[in-house]
Design a protein around this motif. Structure first.
Motif, PDB file in Angstrom:
ATOM      1  N   PRO A  53       0.883  -1.098  -0.007  1.00  0.00           N
ATOM      2  CA  PRO A  53      -0.065   0.696  -0.232  1.00  0.00           C
ATOM      3  C   PRO A  53       0.264   1.569  -0.233  1.00  0.00           C
ATOM      4  O   PRO A  53      -0.018   2.588  -0.274  1.00  0.00           O
ATOM      5  CB  PRO A  53      -0.986  -0.533   1.059  1.00  0.00           C
ATOM      6  N   ALA A  54       2.001   1.049   0.278  1.00  0.00           N
ATOM      7  CA  ALA A  54       2.122   2.730   1.205  1.00  0.00           C
ATOM      8  C   ALA A  54       3.096   3.074  -0.746  1.00  0.00           C
ATOM      9  O   ALA A  54       3.280   3.735  -0.746  1.00  0.00           O
ATOM     10  CB  ALA A  54       4.116   1.835   1.956  1.00  0.00           C
ATOM     11  N   ASN A  55       4.439   2.120  -1.087  1.00  0.00           N
ATOM     12  CA  ASN A  55       4.355   2.040  -2.358  1.00  0.00           C
ATOM     13  C   ASN A  55       3.347   3.088  -3.974  1.00  0.00           C
ATOM     14  O   ASN A  55       3.948   3.450  -4.369  1.00  0.00           O
ATOM     15  CB  ASN A  55       5.041   0.514  -3.270  1.00  0.00           C
ATOM     16  N   ASN A  56       2.457   1.779  -3.639  1.00  0.00           N
ATOM     17  CA  ASN A  56       1.245   2.152  -4.430  1.00  0.00           C
ATOM     18  C   ASN A  56       0.518   3.051  -4.008  1.00  0.00           C
ATOM     19  O   ASN A  56       0.725   4.100  -5.204  1.00  0.00           O
ATOM     20  CB  ASN A  56       0.124   0.833  -4.490  1.00  0.00           C
ATOM     21  N   GLN A  57       0.671   3.991  -2.758  1.00  0.00           N
ATOM     22  CA  GLN A  57      -0.329   5.667  -2.176  1.00  0.00           C
ATOM     23  C   GLN A  57       1.646   6.433  -3.393  1.00  0.00           C
ATOM     24  O   GLN A  57       0.726   7.665  -3.733  1.00  0.00           O
ATOM     25  CB  GLN A  57      -0.258   5.650  -1.340  1.00  0.00           C
ATOM     26  N   LYS A  58       2.949   5.792  -3.340  1.00  0.00           N
ATOM     27  CA  LYS A  58       3.653   6.681  -3.308  1.00  0.00           C
ATOM     28  C   LYS A  58       3.626   6.920  -4.695  1.00  0.00           C
ATOM     29  O   LYS A  58       3.993   8.363  -5.264  1.00  0.00           O
ATOM     30  CB  LYS A  58       5.141   6.198  -3.369  1.00  0.00           C
ATOM     31  N   ILE A  59       3.373   5.691  -5.336  1.00  0.00           N
ATOM     32  CA  ILE A  59       3.810   5.970  -6.705  1.00  0.00           C
ATOM     33  C   ILE A  59       2.695   7.142  -7.450  1.00  0.00           C
ATOM     34  O   ILE A  59       2.390   7.165  -8.460  1.00  0.00           O
ATOM     35  CB  ILE A  59       3.558   4.640  -7.510  1.00  0.00           C
ATOM     36  N   GLY A  60       1.403   6.580  -7.369  1.00  0.00           N
ATOM     37  CA  GLY A  60       0.203   7.024  -7.424  1.00  0.00           C
ATOM     38  C   GLY A  60      -0.107   8.954  -7.130  1.00  0.00           C
ATOM     39  O   GLY A  60      -0.179   9.216  -8.388  1.00  0.00           O
ATOM     40  N   LEU A  61       0.276   8.986  -6.383  1.00  0.00           N
ATOM     41  CA  LEU A  61       0.299   9.683  -5.638  1.00  0.00           C
ATOM     42  C   LEU A  61       1.190  11.086  -6.833  1.00  0.00           C
ATOM     43  O   LEU A  61       1.083  12.304  -7.720  1.00  0.00           O
ATOM     44  CB  LEU A  61       0.609  10.749  -4.964  1.00  0.00           C
ATOM     45  N   ALA A  62       2.934  10.665  -6.807  1.00  0.00           N
ATOM     46  CA  ALA A  62       3.770  11.092  -8.258  1.00  0.00           C
ATOM     47  C   ALA A  62       3.327  10.998  -9.341  1.00  0.00           C
ATOM     48  O   ALA A  62       3.126  11.969 -10.098  1.00  0.00           O
ATOM     49  CB  ALA A  62       5.231  10.382  -7.912  1.00  0.00           C
ATOM     50  N   ALA A  63       2.037  10.039  -9.833  1.00  0.00           N
ATOM     51  CA  ALA A  63       1.963  10.349 -11.190  1.00  0.00           C
ATOM     52  C   ALA A  63       0.782  10.818 -11.455  1.00  0.00           C
ATOM     53  O   ALA A  63       0.649  12.067 -12.468  1.00  0.00           O
ATOM     54  CB  ALA A  63       1.356   8.546 -11.498  1.00  0.00           C
TER      55      ALA A  63
END
Length: 93
Positions: A53-63
């Motif tokens: 989840p932390a990776n998913n959120q970080k990448i999603g927000l950066a996108a």
């Protein structure tokens, strides 16, 4: 053309996993705003990485931030169309 579905996912804050193709290379910063894959192993890694989840959120927000800064919002798009139509109307009068 740009892959619309990838643009929309990124704008919504969803990290994308895409094949390593020139059209995708222009949109996704591998490992930063999404994941580019070209083998079964790299696809598996992307799924596992974004399954955290932390990776998913970080990448999603950066996108989402990248899309806003480099492509714009629907309001930006509407403004560009409006300006283009106004310029066309000036040219015909």
């Amino acid at each position: 053309g740009r892959p619309q579905v990838i643009l929309e996912a990124m704008a919504a804050g969803l990290p994308a996993i895409a094949s390593r193709l020139p059209a995708h290379d222009d949109l996704i910063l591998d490992g930063q705003t999404g994941m580019l894959v070209d083998t079964a192993a790299s696809f598996k890694h992307a799924l596992e990485f974004l399954g955290v989840p932390a990776n998913n959120q970080k990448i999603g927000l950066a996108a989402q931030d990248w899309i806003t800064a480099n492509v714009g919002t629907w309001d930006d798009c509407a403004r560009r169309y409006l300006n283009a139509y106004r310029e066309l109307l000036k040219a015909t009068t």
